[in-house]
Design an enzyme around this catalytic site. Structure first.
Site, PDB file in Angstrom:
ATOM      1  N   GLY A 167     -12.606  -9.229  13.854  1.00 31.70           N
ATOM      2  CA  GLY A 167     -11.561  -8.416  13.252  1.00 31.70           C
ATOM      3  C   GLY A 167     -11.952  -7.861  11.896  1.00 31.70           C
ATOM      4  N   CYS A 168     -11.514  -8.541  10.858  1.00 29.85           N
ATOM      5  CA  CYS A 168     -11.681  -8.008   9.507  1.00 29.85           C
ATOM      6  C   CYS A 168     -13.125  -8.047   9.020  1.00 29.85           C
ATOM      7  CB  CYS A 168     -10.757  -8.748   8.543  1.00 29.85           C
ATOM      8  SG  CYS A 168      -9.012  -8.447   8.902  1.00 29.85           S
TER       9      CYS A 168
END
Length: 211
Positions: free
Chosen positions: A151-152
């Site tokens: 994700g991030c």
């Protein structure tokens, strides 16, 4: 992936960029929710191991005088500033300002000389002053750690490269709640956007910057 296809992939994407001359360390979204079994963000042993690795890298970075940045996610009540991301990803409700699960993970309280970058979207660069701050400091490269790999961390990796920074992703210092997305995204980032490096080689590099 078959062995033949894997070898073909390696031939196409096997470039090594190397560490830069003036790096910064970025610790991405190590929030308490990932470490608390009562929270549906909880990631268990792999997540805990990634934070321990990141803390060891952080210690080496600080000893070498390398700037350290920490990111977190902070939303206005109701998530109005989170847009479609907040609408799509239900666990983002834990990052509304003041929620206990949005606190820093164990052992990760920022030092006074470390910079906290608060964000509303996956990338540490999107909608923040991070790129401008790094450029103003003369930083030419970033060392990425954090949660989650798929994700991030990945979003920040792509944006770091796009902003012109040599990018290294420290494998042991990133974590996900399942090994499959973790490994797949490390593989893909190493192929296209960054060097995926080990904790040991990163610390050896940082130790070489001392003095």
């Amino acid at each position: 992936m078959s062995d033949d296809l894997l070898e073909n992939y390696k031939r196409a994407y096997n470039t090594r960029v190397g560490f830069g001359k003036k790096p910064a360390l970025i610790l991405i979204d190590f929030c308490l929710g990932y470490f608390d079994p009562s929270c549906d963000l909880y990631g268990g042993d792999p997540i805990e191991a990634s934070l321990k690795s990141a803390l060891r890298v952080r210690e080496a970075a600080r000893a070498a005088g390398v700037p350290v940045f920490l990111t977190n996610v902070v939303y206005h009540p109701g998530g109005v500033d989170g847009g479609r991301f907040f609408e799509k990803a239900a666990p983002l409700r834990y990052f509304v300002k003041g929620h206990p699960m949005s606190a820093w993970g164990p052992g990760l309280e920022p030092f006074e000389d470390e910079i906290v970058v608060s964000k509303q979207y996956p990338s540490a660069f999107f909608g923040t002053s991070l790129a401008s701050t790094l450029t103003a400091m003369g930083v030419d490269s970033v060392l990425l750690t954090g949660l989650t790999t798929s994700g991030c961390v990945r979003a920040s990796c792509v944006d770091a490269m796009s902003h012109g920074f040599k990018t290294a992703v420290i494998a042991e210092a990133c974590g996900d709640r399942h090994s499959a997305p973790h490994e797949a995204n490390l593989f893909d980032m190493n192929a296209k956007y960054a060097d995926v490096v080990s904790e040991d080689e990163t610390i050896a590099f940082l130790n070489g910057l001392k003095g």
